[in-house]
Design an enzyme around this catalytic site. Structure first.
Site, PDB file in Angstrom:
ATOM      1  NE  ARG A 137     -10.205  -6.296   1.802  1.00 45.26           N
ATOM      2  CZ  ARG A 137      -9.473  -5.172   2.359  1.00 45.26           C
ATOM      3  NH1 ARG A 137     -10.204  -4.184   2.792  1.00 45.26           N
ATOM      4  NH2 ARG A 137      -8.393  -4.651   1.454  1.00 45.26           N
ATOM      5  CG  HIS A 142      -7.616  -0.863  -2.525  1.00 43.24           C
ATOM      6  ND1 HIS A 142      -7.872  -2.252  -2.430  1.00 43.24           N
ATOM      7  CD2 HIS A 142      -8.426   0.013  -1.022  1.00 43.24           C
ATOM      8  CE1 HIS A 142      -7.612  -2.569  -1.030  1.00 43.24           C
ATOM      9  NE2 HIS A 142      -7.567  -1.284  -0.130  1.00 43.24           N
ATOM     10  CB  CYS A 191     -14.303   0.326   1.247  1.00 43.75           C
ATOM     11  SG  CYS A 191     -13.919   1.330   1.267  1.00 43.75           S
ATOM     12  NE  ARG A 242      -3.996   0.997   1.966  1.00 42.77           N
ATOM     13  CZ  ARG A 242      -5.015   0.784   2.720  1.00 42.77           C
ATOM     14  NH1 ARG A 242      -5.457   0.570   3.569  1.00 42.77           N
ATOM     15  NH2 ARG A 242      -5.954   0.050   1.778  1.00 42.77           N
ATOM     16  CG  ASP A 250     -14.339   4.675   0.492  1.00 47.36           C
ATOM     17  OD1 ASP A 250     -14.129   4.852   1.652  1.00 47.36           O
ATOM     18  OD2 ASP A 250     -12.988   4.716  -0.323  1.00 47.36           O
ATOM     19  CD  GLN A 309     -12.968  -3.734  -0.036  1.00 51.51           C
ATOM     20  OE1 GLN A 309     -11.893  -3.722   1.318  1.00 51.51           O
ATOM     21  NE2 GLN A 309     -14.189  -3.785   0.437  1.00 51.51           N
TER      22      GLN A 309
END
Length: 300
Positions: free
Chosen positions: A287, A129, A259, A101, A219, A132
């Site tokens: 996840r 991403h 998320c 990341r 988000d 995700q």
């Protein structure tokens, strides 16, 4: 050697196979408990993370492997000025696969170009991403059984999540609507790809986008690195909220995903969040299973 940098790196068939593998791992965890024996995952996290980093580490441990890495740039030689290129060449000597990341868009791609081990993009600024998104697709299929005929609606900032979700939704055959302010749209190239490859719209008309939606997603308004913009973004995004009015135009059985972390009464009301908490926290659990599937696939 394969990397996972962008949802477009995997075809419809490959994405479907990953979702099938994730579901099988969730159902029969003991069968996969030793598939990564002797393998090491490096988690190179230049930004804070809860779900992404911990789910990757838990996934590797559950598969029989081990984990090394860092959880912030300040706890690595990046604080001394070491480049991503040099870091990944060193890490390639110590680990078998890497999840990265980074706040800079494209940093995992730079790493992949210099790496001798698979690199997984665990979020690169406002760009992509992909893991995700794989998780979200897994959760949608668990609840809806199929992607056929579904309408997916994202409400909020055209950030890395919006970019990846557009690709994921269109790839799996869902119609996709993005509701966002005009100055905060997703990546132009991704929107062009979506228009050419599926049923896609982007509009500032929230209710039009949410009409007859089967899945509604949001988000936070201000992501990491945008703290100084928070006050301005609160003004711009104040109407871009999942609330009772939005849910009233969606399908009666519409599911809601987030998320996380969630800022209740900003991008989603506390009422709607709690009414759909089971879906949202199943998404968080997934996840673990989705990332196990990615590790197994890339370690081959």
């Amino acid at each position: 050697m394969r990397h996972m940098l962008n949802p477009l790196d995997f075809s419809l068939e490959e994405t479907d196979n990953l979702l099938e593998l994730a579901a099988d791992i969730e159902k029969d965890r003991s069968r996969y408990a030793h598939v990564c024996d002797g393998k090491k995952l490096a988690t190179l996290f230049y930004e804070p993370s809860t779900r992404t980093r911990l789910s990757f580490e838990s996934a590797m441990l559950n598969l029989g492997g081990s984990v090394l890495g860092f959880s912030s740039a300040n706890s690595s030689s990046a604080s001394k000025g070491e480049s991503v290129s040099d870091t990944i060449r060193v890490i390639s000597c110590y680990a078998d696969i890497c999840a990265m990341r980074h706040p800079k868009e494209g940093a995992p791609m730079v790493a992949a170009s210099k790496s001798s081990i698979p690199v997984i993009n665990a979020g690169d600024g406002g760009h992509q991403h992909p893991t995700q998104t794989l998780t979200d697709l897994m959760t949608i299929r668990e609840y809806k059984k199929s992607f056929d005929g579904l309408k997916f609606c994202f409400i909020g900032d055209g950030n890395n999540m919006a970019n990846s979700l557009i690709v994921g939704a269109v790839t799996m055959g869902m119609s996709c609507a993005i509701a966002c302010p005009d100055d905060y749209k997703p990546d132009a190239e991704i929107m062009k790809w979506a228009e050419e490859n599926g049923d896609f719209m982007c509009s500032s008309n929230i209710l039009e986008c949410a009409k007859d939606a089967d899945v509604i997603y949001t988000d936070v308004w201000a992501s990491m690195g945008q703290e100084e913009e928070k006050a301005e973004r609160e003004k711009v995004f104040k109407n871009f909220q999942i609330n009772d009015e939005v849910m009233s135009v969606a399908k009666n059985d519409a599911m809601v995903l987030h998320c996380l972390p969630a800022h209740r009464e900003e991008e989603i009301t506390a009422k709607v969040f709690e009414e759909h908490a089971n879906e949202i926290f199943d998404e968080a659990e997934n996840r673990l299973h989705a990332q196990k599937a990615v590790l197994v696939k890339l370690l081959g």
